[in-house]
Design an enzyme around this catalytic site. Sequence first.
Site: not given
Lengths: 166, 166
Positions: B62, B64
């Site tokens: 992901h 992040e």
Amino acid sequence: MDLLDLHPAPERDRRWMQIAYEEALRAAEEGEVPVGAVVVAGSRLLGRGHNRTETLQDPTAHAEMLAITAAANTLGSWRLEGASLYVTLEPCLMCAGAIFLARVKRLTYATPDPKRGVLGSVIDVSGHETLNHHTEVEAGPMSEECSALLKTFFEKLRKDARSDRD
Amino acid sequence: MDLLDLHPAPERDRRWMQIAYEEALRAAEEGEVPVGAVVVAGSRLLGRGHNRTETLQDPTAHAEMLAITAAANTLGSWRLEGASLYVTLEPCLMCAGAIFLARVKRLTYATPDPKRGVLGSVIDVSGHETLNHHTEVEAGPMSEECSALLKTFFEKLRKDARSDRD
């Protein structure tokens, strides 16, 4: 995939947790908080990992994360449907999230984590119908061994810290 | 570290979210769910990332997570104390966990995620005193742009799926 595994369940669980435990031992040797994990499907080991946050200076390098990425590489797919994950310590928020995202079928952990565990200790997200569609969670074998390994590690850490102060 | 940043807060937040948005655009170009993130300290960009789960076939990739690992590499430390993370979509369980573990000081997200967001949408773990010791969570600018990008992406996905069936 479980059909390929002809070992009785307790023997099978102990065999895989033993390998996760060996990964945890490696972490301890490297000065890392001793946690180890394996991802398996039937009789096949897809990925293994141990905590490497200090070695890599990467907060995301928990045992489960490295085992999941290794297993996805082995399969060439991020969907670990049908796979089982064995880990020596109850997963934290990050790792539980990764296990759910990867669609792991079965998660077995050896010892609870009262500080960070989110599958019953601090909170329990395992039964949340929106967050977890795929993963059954079970307490597994070798709780005492995995717990003792952590306890010894943290005792040594405190002892070393005291020696540094003296 | 925030003392080094002389921009007024709204301007500063918009500037960083714009870079996160540009990362999300890159994800869309690569056929990924368009989410982007940056980690910054004062006026310094420490790490950036966009969702790459399909490209890498890695469920942990992901936006992040990649931005956090990049920032830790930049600093040579897994402790991102004092740093801020900007992300175009409310974090999931995994990413919220990683943000807390990394000791990020301030998390700003543009648009809520009703399906997976754990900072208010599905559940809210941000205020849990045992799970989060470090991170302040705020809704940020560019909600409409970041939301529209996701909407367009999923509409195209559904349209392509219909064309495949015809």
